[in-house]
Scaffold this motif. Structure first.
Motif, mmCIF file in Angstrom:
data_model
loop_
_atom_site.group_PDB
_atom_site.id
_atom_site.type_symbol
_atom_site.label_atom_id
_atom_site.label_comp_id
_atom_site.label_asym_id
_atom_site.label_seq_id
_atom_site.Cartn_x
_atom_site.Cartn_y
_atom_site.Cartn_z
ATOM 1 N N ALA A 238 0.813 -1.214 0.000
ATOM 2 C CA ALA A 238 0.000 0.000 0.000
ATOM 3 C C ALA A 238 0.845 1.262 0.000
ATOM 4 N N ASN A 239 1.972 1.269 0.700
ATOM 5 C CA ASN A 239 2.816 2.459 0.790
ATOM 6 C C ASN A 239 3.560 2.667 -0.523
ATOM 7 N N GLU A 240 3.392 3.855 -1.113
ATOM 8 C CA GLU A 240 3.976 4.083 -2.438
ATOM 9 C C GLU A 240 5.499 4.082 -2.401
ATOM 10 N N GLY A 241 6.092 4.577 -1.308
ATOM 11 C CA GLY A 241 7.542 4.537 -1.190
ATOM 12 C C GLY A 241 8.056 3.120 -1.125
ATOM 13 N N ALA A 242 7.345 2.272 -0.388
ATOM 14 C CA ALA A 242 7.747 0.866 -0.281
ATOM 15 C C ALA A 242 7.584 0.155 -1.611
ATOM 16 N N ARG A 243 6.560 0.528 -2.383
ATOM 17 C CA ARG A 243 6.378 -0.090 -3.701
ATOM 18 C C ARG A 243 7.538 0.236 -4.613
ATOM 19 N N VAL A 244 7.931 1.511 -4.642
ATOM 20 C CA VAL A 244 9.047 1.912 -5.497
ATOM 21 C C VAL A 244 10.335 1.242 -5.030
#
Length: 539
Positions: A238-244
């Motif tokens: 869910a966290n966009e930073g973690a996805r990137v």
């Protein structure tokens, strides 16, 4: 009138003929913004669920990347008259457990849809018009409808076909407007078991661990050729930073919705980005419950009144929102301000539909005219992991409402909690999104605007209890009108009336990005679905 669509020549070829054999041994791992709430294809009409469904459970028809309706388990179809349709089913199709697919599975699936318990957003509207089903032979099925249903082939793209045999429904019949011998239909949780999640799709379920991963494996007996990927893993991040970070580290091969501020860095590091305008509108709903003495949850300072039943208050809220600023400052290149429920030129939209102009002075005047010169208090609820920048957009809306005297607090939460509470009518005002599965205006009108009627599926997502009989009549007339031009005119009229009455307050349409490692080719879809079938080794 013959209503069959043709695939592009390339799409009709088995994937094994398009790509070299080495690609077939590869796996694909995808970072999702939001995980499906269930594997059950009939439980929740929600984007992540529908995307997953298309890998495992197919419809008689399907939407392509531009939302054109094309054949799937039905090879072709025709309208015999205004209330009768004949579908020819593909022969030689098997479910992932090896059992043969035929017309009985279609009847069982259609009969099962209205039985689903506690559905947050039902699929009933897609089958509600069917009044009779006749199996002419195992691969020919005739539908009778209780009036003209010109969108029946499109509607059936949303109904995933499940195995009648897997659930003891081999003797099911649709007679006299109802289903007989349905037995005990499966519950949503049953489909979390790979032994029960039996479909005809290109992939089959290997495991479903909520909050961790969904793992699919190739259906070696898929009727449309060998799927490209041997294994597909969907990881909710869910966290966009973690996805990137997961993409940069190689933990995943591609991610949904990377933040626009990371585009330059990703491209510098050799990653690629595909993006396209979606049909998803981000909107506000407001509790319109007209009962005397009803005060919406979270609303204060209104002397026991519901302010949202007054169109002037709804209009004031709309005029208080600077959509251009949200699109530019929060969404970057990933939003187009919306004045309607679908972007032009989708069916039922108008090219000249205006976007509400930002006018806080007019908004304050409208509030005063409605009896709230000093505004009131409000809690704005929103998910924080479902739509692009959803919590940030909600915070921006709250700040804008505060400027006209509506003191607004944001209550943001995970999508699973958000939808559960919304379905229990726990919000006074909330931010959400709707993607039109049919690619035309009846979808958002039926779901978001029409008066709620669980039996017919009308108003399936209208938890704000908005009701306008004139709009209802136009919607019902439109979906029963066979002539395309006449139907579009009715949908345009209904949408225009809904926007004038602020039945739903649209904010923007999402522009969907995907970021992925070199060596892949990704086809953007208007419905925002991430399909392994449309991720291929780059040529």
């Amino acid at each position: 009138m013959h209503r069959t669509a043709k695939r592009l020549a390339l799409a009709s070829l088995p994937l094994a003929m398009i790509f070299a054999t080495p690609a077939l041994s590869q796996s694909l791992t995808v970072g999702l913004t939001s995980e499906p709430t269930s594997v059950d294809p009939h439980f929740h009409n929600l984007g992540p669920n529908n995307s997953l469904r298309m890998h495992v459970f197919e419809g008689l028809t399907q939407a392509d990347e531009n939302q054109l309706n094309v054949p799937s388990l039905a090879s072709d179809w025709e309208s015999i008259d205004d209330t009768t349709w004949r579908f020819n089913l593909r022969e030689g199709v098997t479910f992932s457990d090896g059992t043969a697919f035929d017309a009985t599975d279609v009847v069982y699936s259609i009969c099962r849809v209205p039985t689903v318990e506690n559905s947050p957003s039902s699929f009933t509207s897609f089958v509600a018009g069917i009044s009779g089903v006749t199996i002419e032979d195992p691969h020919t099925i005739v539908f009778e409808t209780n009036g003209p249903v010109p969108l029946l082939p499109t509607n059936l793209a949303s109904v995933g076909i499940i195995s009648a045999e897997a659930f003891g429904g081999e003797d099911v019949v649709f007679a006299q407007g109802g289903c007989e011998n349905l037995g005990t239909p499966p519950q949503a949780a049953d489909f979390n078991d790979p032994a029960k999640a039996i479909g005809t799709g290109p992939y089959k379920l290997e495991s479903y661990v909520r909050g961790d991963a969904i793992v699919l494996s190739r259906n070696e007996n898929y009727w449309d050729g060998t799927p490209t990927w041997e294994q597909v893993t969907f990881r909710p991040i869910a966290n966009e930073g973690a996805r990137v970070a997961a993409l940069l580290s190689g933990d995943v091969d591609m991610v949904e919705s990377p933040p626009v501020q990371d585009f330059d860095r990703l491209r510098r590091d050799g990653f690629e980005i595909a993006q396209g305008l979606s049909n998803r509108v981000i909107y506000l709903h407001l509790d319109n419950n007209p009962e005397d003495g009803h005060v919406p949850p979270g609303v204060t300072g209104t002397d026991g009144a519901n302010p949202f039943t007054d169109v002037r208050v709804r209009q004031a809220i709309s005029k208080a929102i600077d959509r251009q600023a949200i699109a530019a400052r929060i969404m970057g290149t990933l939003a187009v301000p919306a004045g309607d429920l679908l972007p032009y030129p989708m069916f039922g939209t108008r090219e000249d539909t205006p976007v509400e102009a930002y006018d806080p002075e007019a908004a304050r005047a409208l509030l005063a005219e409605a009896g709230y010169p000093n505004g009131f208090g409000l809690v704005l609820s929103a998910p924080n992991d479902r739509y692009m920048n959803d919590e940030r957009v909600a915070q921006a809306v709250a700040q804008m409402l505060a400027r006209i005297g509506i003191s607004t607090t944001v209550d943001a939460m995970t999508a699973s909690t958000f939808f559960s509470r919304r379905n229990n009518f726990e919000y006074g005002m909330w931010l959400a999104g709707w993607g039109a599965a049919t690619g035309e205006m009846s979808s958002p009108l039926i779901a978001l605007v029409a008066t709620r009627d669980p039996d017919s599926g009308m108003g399936s997502t209208n938890r704000q209890r908005y009701s306008n009989p004139e709009i209802d009549a136009l919607i019902k007339e439109a979906i029963a009108t066979v002539d395309d031009d006449a139907r579009e005119a009715l949908l345009q009229e209904a949408a225009t009336m809904a926007m004038a009455d602020y039945a739903t307050i649209p904010l923007h349409f999402e522009v969907t990005p995907w970021a992925f490692r070199p060596g892949l080719a990704v086809t953007p879809r208007a419905d925002q679905y991430t399909l392994a079938m449309e991720v291929e080794p780059a040529s």
